[in-house]
Scaffold this motif. Sequence first.
Motif, PDB file in Angstrom:
ATOM      1  N   CYS A  78       0.817  -1.224   0.000  1.00 25.46           N
ATOM      2  CA  CYS A  78       0.000   0.000   0.000  1.00 25.46           C
ATOM      3  C   CYS A  78       0.850   1.274   0.000  1.00 25.46           C
ATOM      4  N   THR A  79       2.140   1.168   0.265  1.00 26.13           N
ATOM      5  CA  THR A  79       3.003   2.355   0.231  1.00 26.13           C
ATOM      6  C   THR A  79       4.127   2.246  -0.789  1.00 26.13           C
ATOM      7  N   THR A  82       4.006   4.944  -3.917  1.00 24.94           N
ATOM      8  CA  THR A  82       4.292   6.355  -3.624  1.00 24.94           C
ATOM      9  C   THR A  82       5.729   6.544  -3.144  1.00 24.94           C
ATOM     10  N   GLN A 102      -4.997   5.723   0.888  1.00 24.16           N
ATOM     11  CA  GLN A 102      -3.736   5.137   1.346  1.00 24.16           C
ATOM     12  C   GLN A 102      -3.648   5.156   2.870  1.00 24.16           C
ATOM     13  N   TYR A 180       4.423   8.853   2.087  1.00 21.35           N
ATOM     14  CA  TYR A 180       3.096   8.247   2.106  1.00 21.35           C
ATOM     15  C   TYR A 180       2.224   9.072   3.053  1.00 21.35           C
TER      16      TYR A 180
END
Length: 316
Positions: A78-79, A82, A102, A180
Amino acid sequence: MSVRNNTNVQPLTFLLMGIPGLKAAQFWISIPFCLLYAVALSGNSMILFVVLSEHSLHQPMYYFLSMLSATDLSLSLCTLSTTLGVFWFEAQEININACIAQMFFLHGFTFMESGVLLAMAFDRFVAICDPLRYTTILTNARIAKIGMSMLIRNVAVMLPVVLFVKRLSFCGSMVLSHSYCYHVDLIQLSCTDNRINSILGLFALFSTAGFDCPCILLSYILIIRSVLRIASSEKQHKAFNTCISHISAVAIFYIPLISLSLVHRYGHSASPFVHTIMANIFLLIPPVLNPIIYSVKTKQIQKAITKVLMQKQLQI
């Protein structure tokens, strides 16, 4: 002049940050970050694969370990985009909706990991303190209910956090402190009263990790008391040895989490570099180290991984 994030015009855009003061060297710094992500993704994927594919590992302890690996894998994914986007391509812009999404998954998977660690502590407690009832207490149906209850809890505590972030107005600086979106970091940029958001964030933290951590501590107090009643020192050592991996996982999760939360809320005088380092330690250390710790300390996992690698070599 304030700008609300719920207007019908183009969504607000925030700027993600790399490592302050080291922009010229960011590409080279991204190499170890990329390696750490690779270790986290490959290690947790391997643990998941061997637990699901090896019938001998279809036991409560390894089911919980697979939950931990799935959570660590999701936390990294999920990170990933970015963080590497900022380091490699200077892709710093992120709109408010993507940022909130996010943030939801980042904190949700963080709280999920806390819940999994609590479930693993319960597993060790039952295995050591009540071994004769281990299989009847930790049935597959009960393990599935534990996993579902953790998921429901995380969604329930995170939904109010997200909804109240959507109500904030933002003005002035749109520069975030990390690569993030982190809840405390985001609400501090608001030009309206964010006390409710801060209270909701603290409630989410204390109702998940703040509840789980004391319960884990209590379980180990009971485990130690039970183990010390064992007459044989060899059996005592064996019992403690089964807990080392879990204790290590608890330490590498809670220490960075608590440290980052304290730095964000009370370390206003700390340099941006300290905030960035703490944020990345919190993000990467547990997903990187957990598969290594369990692979090194758990013989069944070692054998299963060796078996899988041998099978692949034979196929080649």
